[in-house]
Design an enzyme around this catalytic site. Sequence first.
Site, PDB file in Angstrom:
ATOM      1  N   GLU A 116       0.831  -1.205   0.000  1.00 10.03           N
ATOM      2  CA  GLU A 116       0.000   0.000   0.000  1.00 10.03           C
ATOM      3  C   GLU A 116       0.868   1.258   0.000  1.00 10.03           C
ATOM      4  OE1 GLU A 116      -4.207  -0.771   1.965  1.00 10.03           O
ATOM      5  OE2 GLU A 116      -2.609  -1.222   3.392  1.00 10.03           O
ATOM      6  N   GLU A 136      -3.463  -9.938   3.106  1.00  7.39           N
ATOM      7  CA  GLU A 136      -4.507  -9.752   4.126  1.00  7.39           C
ATOM      8  C   GLU A 136      -5.656 -10.735   3.961  1.00  7.39           C
ATOM      9  OE1 GLU A 136      -2.716  -5.542   3.860  1.00  7.39           O
ATOM     10  OE2 GLU A 136      -2.967  -7.296   2.567  1.00  7.39           O
TER      11      GLU A 136
END
Length: 262
Positions: A116, A136
């Site tokens: 990210e 994730e």
Amino acid sequence: MTEGGHADGAYMRRDGAVAIIVLARPERRNAVDAETSARVDALIRAAEADDEIGAIVLTAEGDRAFCSGMDLKEAAQIGPGHGLLPGAGFCGVTERAISKPLIAAVNGAAVAGGLEICLACDLVVAADHAIFGLPEITHGMVAFTGGVQRLAQTLPRAAAMEIILTGHPIDAQRMQALGLVNRVVPAPSLMDETLSLAGLVLANPRSAVTRAKALFEAARDLPLPDAIAEGHARADHLMRSTDSRAGIAAYAGKRNQRRDSE
């Protein structure tokens, strides 16, 4: 402070007009805890406020990991989300507007929040052994601080969904083919190549660099006619600034010199 690490989790050094912010928790694969996130946020704010700094490089200590995301040990103790800062996001990067070019020098695995961070940067240079991914999903979570959203904006659906829904790592070469990495280089050359790229940017007038970046950010989510209109609305700053007038005059002068010598 552990061996090879830093008390605040990150530090900044300078290379000319480039600020180099270094994640310094190699013993934790440069996972970001609340203290590190706050530290990076403060360093970015300092770099933004310093008129002598023209670009910011974000990298990390060691050669195993650029950033492995949030510190899961801290999350298990006090709950997840403590590395998120209002208005700035994860590690003070993923949700903030930064006026100066931000370049990731990826020295190893950039996964979860690490990816990210990369997606929030303007340019990405990766060591040839680096890997990227959003694992994730394999832990019952979703990369919600920019990972899923930026992939949705930048990649075709099938390519983005493979990264998001499988959680499997992707090598640097594949990331470059997808357009998410600018350069893949041998690990020993990573910082030299990153600074070389920063130098190409900084060879241009800084006001033009800042305004071009701002126009890109304003235009990327607009329909093309609205994006063109946004450019016209900024025309005085983009084409009639002191720097642009000087650049036009210098170019015209060089052309005249060439003509005179012919």
